[in-house]
Design a protein around this motif. Structure first.
Motif, PDB file in Angstrom:
ATOM      1  N   LEU A  66       0.870  -1.173   0.000  1.00 16.99           N
ATOM      2  CA  LEU A  66       0.000   0.000   0.000  1.00 16.99           C
ATOM      3  C   LEU A  66       0.909   1.226   0.000  1.00 16.99           C
ATOM      4  CD1 LEU A  66      -3.047   0.977   0.521  1.00 16.99           C
ATOM      5  CD2 LEU A  66      -2.348   1.246   2.888  1.00 16.99           C
ATOM      6  N   VAL A 230      -8.457  -2.665   0.755  1.00 14.21           N
ATOM      7  CA  VAL A 230      -7.454  -3.641   0.303  1.00 14.21           C
ATOM      8  C   VAL A 230      -8.027  -5.060   0.385  1.00 14.21           C
ATOM      9  CG1 VAL A 230      -5.165  -4.629   0.754  1.00 14.21           C
ATOM     10  CG2 VAL A 230      -5.521  -2.166   0.984  1.00 14.21           C
ATOM     11  N   GLN A 244       3.708  -1.364   4.057  1.00 15.71           N
ATOM     12  CA  GLN A 244       3.855   0.002   3.561  1.00 15.71           C
ATOM     13  C   GLN A 244       5.189   0.586   4.023  1.00 15.71           C
ATOM     14  OE1 GLN A 244       1.230   3.855   3.038  1.00 15.71           O
ATOM     15  NE2 GLN A 244       1.071   3.140   5.122  1.00 15.71           N
TER      16      GLN A 244
END
Ligand code: ATP
Length: 513
Positions: A66, A230, A244
């Motif tokens: 992400l 997600v 991330q």
């Protein structure tokens, strides 16, 4: 202790000299606890990030990435607890009504004492001329010793009080040092209170309609608020993770350990969503996995240890740090936290939106529990860089400084060196560069004697040197020199690429342990 401090100073100086790390906006005398990465630093940082990303995302079918924004809706930070509980000390002057950071007042006072010492040193240097020994003067001149000791003691006491959240002692220190308000000269202070570590800013053009925003103090919340996006679009099934990397910002108080504690830094975080009740199993799993990741880099098993938290954060039911043996001792490098369902539940409450998962096996919906792995990229950089920097005495008694970066992370993988700057050797060396540059970073270096060039590459962290000599012209072979062993082997030019690729291969490194 002195030895440790020397080593740390050496690390900082080497990082600057070889283009790894510079102080931010140095031409304006820098900005405290903010740093820039130079040509080598940017590469090393990128390679560490990639080593983490691949091992987390590419290697796990149930972990995806992400890239959330730094700015988030301000209610995010209310829900996460950061608005109310992410604090540092603040003090007001009752007469001038001016507000200060208690730690900055004390730091400024200590700095003045340091400058007094510096003045004495400069004066003495002028007086003694060439024969002046600064180190000796600093340790023997009574007035300078007094200033330097006082400077050190003030900062050390303040650090301790802040660490122990002993705000009364911070105030007591301000009074003992007779620190006055820089504006009014008054010593009439309030109690010390907490102030929030988040950097605030405004969104919008007009002052009255602008929205108060924060620069995110951790990347994790971007993952939590996107949890359902997600899960749905990636058709993820629990247990699954979201990874991330990105910048985080904290207005840190005690920020003077180079890139260990910065005000702008980068985190690499992974939130792993599990069934309630299964969190301890995955907590243990990730503790183990993350330690293995660190150990794959070969920096020495003895340099890592776990530290279980005694005092848990409001959101956690178990937490441990992986500590690393930095030049200043064992300190937190990475945290593994079992965050329960605290964050998702809080965001459900504040947003009014359901953040639940329907478990097709159990045929029920629930708020998942979360196990987090959170590491600072800059701290990881410091761990790798500081442990790799060594001074060696060679068999012939000569010394060399070598930066033994793991080859998989090294900024430049190979230096190509023509033995002399003539006879067609530069041309052949350039051809080799042109071939290898498609596969990895290379540098070409023809300046100085070859021995000096080897030393330069050793200090730069380059794991391989390829030397082109007169024999190369005859039989198309070169020598390949290994930075760490200094062994040289002759091999056909056509085999060089494969030989280096094997040594820098992600799989070889990650699957080492
Ligand atoms: P510390 O106790 O050292 O302040 P923390 O417990 O506040 O760290 P976390 O909030 O758990 O840190 O953040 C996770 C990771 O982010 C840390 O393990 C560290 O590697 C990194 N990190 C946190 N604060 C900083 C900072 N100011 N500068 C650089 N890295 C940081």
């Amino acid at each position: 202790m002195a030895k440790k401090e020397d080593k740390f100073k050496k690390v900082i100086a080497h990082a600057k000299e070889y283009g790894y790390i510079f102080g931010s906006s140095e031409i304006y005398d820098g900005l405290s606890a903010i740093y820039d990465y130079g040509h080598n630093g940017a590469e090393l940082k990128k390679n560490i990030r990639e080593y983490w990303w691949k091992s987390m995302v590419q290697m796990h079918q149930n972990i995806v990435g992400l890239d959330a924004s730094i700015f988030m809706h301000p209610t995010t930070w209310k829900a996460s607890g950061h608005v109310d509980a992410f604090n540092d000390p603040l003090i007001d002057n009752k007469d001038s009504k001016k507000r200060y950071r208690a730690d900055v007042l004390i730091e400024d006072h200590a700095e003045k004492i340091l400058q007094k010492a510096q003045k004495e040193i400069t004066k003495a240097a002028k007086r003694f001329g060439e024969s002046f020994d600064e180190e000796q003067f600093k340790t023997t001149n009574p007035r300078v010793v007094k200033y330097l000791t006082s400077h050190r003691e003030i900062l050390s006491r303040m650090g301790k009080s802040l660490e122990n959240e002993d705000l009364a002692d911070v105030k007591a220190l301000i009074e003992e040092l007779e620190i006055s308000c820089p504006e009014s000269g008054s010593k009439n202070w309030t109690e010390v209170k907490q102030f929030n570590l988040m950097f605030g800013t405004k969104l919008g053009a007009s002052a009255n309609t602008a929205t108060q925003l924060y620069l995110r103090p951790e990347t994790a919340q971007g993952i939590f608020v996107n949890f359902l996006n997600v899960q749905k679009t990636g058709r993820m099934r629990i247990p699954f993770g979201i990874a991330q990397t990105g910048k985080a910002f904290r207005n840190e108080i005690v920020a003077r350990q180079f890139i260990f504690r910065m005000r702008e830094f980068e985190q690499m975080e992974m939130q792993f969503f599990v069934r309630p009740g299964e969190e301890m199993k995955y907590y243990e799993y990730w503790k183990n996995e993350r330690l293995k990741w660190h150990q794959s880099l070969g920096l020495g098993l003895e340099n890592y240890r776990f530290h279980d938290h005694d005092k848990l954060a409001h959101y956690a039911n178990a937490a441990a740090d992986i500590e690393f043996n930095f030049p200043f001792g064992f300190k937190e490098l990475e945290g593994i936290h079992s965050r329960t369902d605290f964050d998702l539940k809080a965001h459900e409450e504040y947003s009014g939106k359901k953040l639940q998962y329907f478990d097709p096996e159990l045929k029920e919906s629930y708020t998942p529990y979360v196990v987090e792995t959170s590491i600072g990229l800059d701290r990881m950089f410091l761990a790798v860089f500081s442990k790799s920097l060594v001074d060696e005495t060679l068999e012939d008694g000569s010394e060399r400084t070598v930066l033994k970066l793991p080859a998989v992370l090294a900024p430049v993988k190979a230096a190509i060196l023509p033995l002399v700057k003539k006879d067609g050797l530069p041309e052949l060396a350039t051809q080799i560069v042109d071939d290898l540059k498609w596969s990895f970073n290379t540098v070409y270096d023809e300046k100085d004697a070859v021995g000096r060039r080897y030393r330069r590459q050793d200090a730069n962290g380059t794991p391989f040197c390829i030397t082109v000599d007169h024999q190369s012209l005859e039989d198309q072979t070169v020598t390949l020199r290994d930075r760490d062993t200094m062994q040289q082997v002759r091999m056909p030019i056509s085999e060089i690429k494969k030989a280096i690729e094997e040594k820098i291969d992600f799989k070889t490194w990650l699957s080492k342990n």
